[in-house]
Design a protein around this motif. Sequence first.
Motif, PDB file in Angstrom:
ATOM      1  N   VAL A  54       1.037  -1.144  -0.178  1.00  0.00           N
ATOM      2  CA  VAL A  54       0.149   0.403   0.221  1.00  0.00           C
ATOM      3  C   VAL A  54       0.853   0.954   0.050  1.00  0.00           C
ATOM      4  O   VAL A  54       0.704   2.509  -0.447  1.00  0.00           O
ATOM      5  CB  VAL A  54      -1.159   0.294   0.854  1.00  0.00           C
ATOM      6  N   PHE A  55       1.758   1.048   0.246  1.00  0.00           N
ATOM      7  CA  PHE A  55       2.872   2.416   1.086  1.00  0.00           C
ATOM      8  C   PHE A  55       4.497   2.083   0.249  1.00  0.00           C
ATOM      9  O   PHE A  55       4.792   3.105  -0.201  1.00  0.00           O
ATOM     10  CB  PHE A  55       3.171   2.558   2.324  1.00  0.00           C
ATOM     11  N   GLY A  56       4.213   0.742  -0.987  1.00  0.00           N
ATOM     12  CA  GLY A  56       5.383   1.160  -1.649  1.00  0.00           C
ATOM     13  C   GLY A  56       4.598   2.079  -2.595  1.00  0.00           C
ATOM     14  O   GLY A  56       5.230   3.111  -3.542  1.00  0.00           O
ATOM     15  N   PRO A  57       4.801   1.434  -3.532  1.00  0.00           N
ATOM     16  CA  PRO A  57       4.111   2.142  -4.863  1.00  0.00           C
ATOM     17  C   PRO A  57       3.611   3.152  -5.455  1.00  0.00           C
ATOM     18  O   PRO A  57       3.026   3.217  -6.403  1.00  0.00           O
ATOM     19  CB  PRO A  57       4.372   0.712  -6.477  1.00  0.00           C
ATOM     20  N   PHE A  58       2.184   2.867  -3.954  1.00  0.00           N
ATOM     21  CA  PHE A  58       1.276   3.724  -4.226  1.00  0.00           C
ATOM     22  C   PHE A  58       1.008   4.946  -3.601  1.00  0.00           C
ATOM     23  O   PHE A  58       0.295   5.442  -3.617  1.00  0.00           O
ATOM     24  CB  PHE A  58       0.025   2.480  -3.161  1.00  0.00           C
ATOM     25  N   MET A  59       2.016   5.427  -3.612  1.00  0.00           N
ATOM     26  CA  MET A  59       3.133   6.148  -2.456  1.00  0.00           C
ATOM     27  C   MET A  59       2.302   7.463  -3.292  1.00  0.00           C
ATOM     28  O   MET A  59       2.150   8.303  -4.187  1.00  0.00           O
ATOM     29  CB  MET A  59       3.674   6.446  -2.290  1.00  0.00           C
ATOM     30  N   ALA A  65      -7.545   8.305  -1.472  1.00  0.00           N
ATOM     31  CA  ALA A  65      -7.343   7.402  -2.756  1.00  0.00           C
ATOM     32  C   ALA A  65      -6.509   6.418  -1.788  1.00  0.00           C
ATOM     33  O   ALA A  65      -7.139   5.316  -1.868  1.00  0.00           O
ATOM     34  CB  ALA A  65      -6.209   7.474  -4.213  1.00  0.00           C
ATOM     35  N   VAL A  66      -5.158   6.842  -0.824  1.00  0.00           N
ATOM     36  CA  VAL A  66      -4.551   6.286   0.300  1.00  0.00           C
ATOM     37  C   VAL A  66      -5.979   4.924   1.086  1.00  0.00           C
ATOM     38  O   VAL A  66      -6.235   3.885   1.388  1.00  0.00           O
ATOM     39  CB  VAL A  66      -4.111   6.949   1.186  1.00  0.00           C
ATOM     40  N   SER A  67      -7.200   6.218   1.560  1.00  0.00           N
ATOM     41  CA  SER A  67      -8.184   5.658   2.642  1.00  0.00           C
ATOM     42  C   SER A  67      -8.797   5.027   1.493  1.00  0.00           C
ATOM     43  O   SER A  67      -8.944   3.189   2.839  1.00  0.00           O
ATOM     44  CB  SER A  67      -9.132   6.865   3.284  1.00  0.00           C
ATOM     45  N   GLU A  68      -9.557   4.277   0.919  1.00  0.00           N
ATOM     46  CA  GLU A  68      -9.847   4.295  -0.057  1.00  0.00           C
ATOM     47  C   GLU A  68      -8.799   2.169  -0.448  1.00  0.00           C
ATOM     48  O   GLU A  68      -9.801   1.141  -0.344  1.00  0.00           O
ATOM     49  CB  GLU A  68     -10.289   4.274  -1.679  1.00  0.00           C
ATOM     50  N   LYS A  69      -8.343   2.297  -0.412  1.00  0.00           N
ATOM     51  CA  LYS A  69      -6.815   1.720  -1.069  1.00  0.00           C
ATOM     52  C   LYS A  69      -7.411   0.386  -0.009  1.00  0.00           C
ATOM     53  O   LYS A  69      -7.273  -0.866   0.301  1.00  0.00           O
ATOM     54  CB  LYS A  69      -5.514   2.060  -1.200  1.00  0.00           C
ATOM     55  N   LEU A  70      -7.405   1.376   1.395  1.00  0.00           N
ATOM     56  CA  LEU A  70      -6.645   0.720   2.962  1.00  0.00           C
ATOM     57  C   LEU A  70      -8.335   0.326   3.208  1.00  0.00           C
ATOM     58  O   LEU A  70      -8.047  -1.055   3.522  1.00  0.00           O
ATOM     59  CB  LEU A  70      -6.358   2.044   4.430  1.00  0.00           C
ATOM     60  N   ARG A  71      -9.280   0.550   2.754  1.00  0.00           N
ATOM     61  CA  ARG A  71     -10.323   0.327   2.872  1.00  0.00           C
ATOM     62  C   ARG A  71     -10.960  -1.069   2.148  1.00  0.00           C
ATOM     63  O   ARG A  71     -11.370  -2.058   2.137  1.00  0.00           O
ATOM     64  CB  ARG A  71     -12.099   1.309   2.638  1.00  0.00           C
TER      65      ARG A  71
END
Length: 158
Positions: A54-59, A65-71
């Motif tokens: 999540v925090f690598g290439p998705f930085m 977008a981060v919240s949606e990915k984590l959800r």
Amino acid sequence: MANNVHTVTPKRVVIAMDGSEYSQKAFEWYVKNLHTTNDEYEPILAYCPEFGHVFGPFMTGDTNAVSEKLRKEEEEVQAVLQSLQATLDQSGVIGRVVRLTGSPGDAICKLAEDEDADCIVTGTRGHGKLRRTILGSVSQYVIHHAKVPVFVCRDRHK
């Protein structure tokens, strides 16, 4: 007259599960080779999701977008946990599903120690030597760091 009922503490078996077919084979091996119907064993299905990508290439700076990915990832984790519980229910095996955090190999070894487990059962993806060297291997880590016997189940058909 004294009651001579002797109760036996079940042997705890940590079964490392990641939702893959390889971990399913490990559970099937446990059922076929260790499990008994007299409550001699207490299986603990251990699942340790990995969130590193999540925090690598998705930085990104886009917090939505981060919240949606984590959800979405949390939904996937919950789906795996439900699937593991269904595996227990469908097999008729009474046990527990435990969600772990951190590095999977370390978390599995720590759970086994905390639960005073008698052994660990894990699957293996059967990666080649080069890939294991580069990526590492949860089963290799567990073999080298667990303080209890470890059964590594390979799919003989692959």
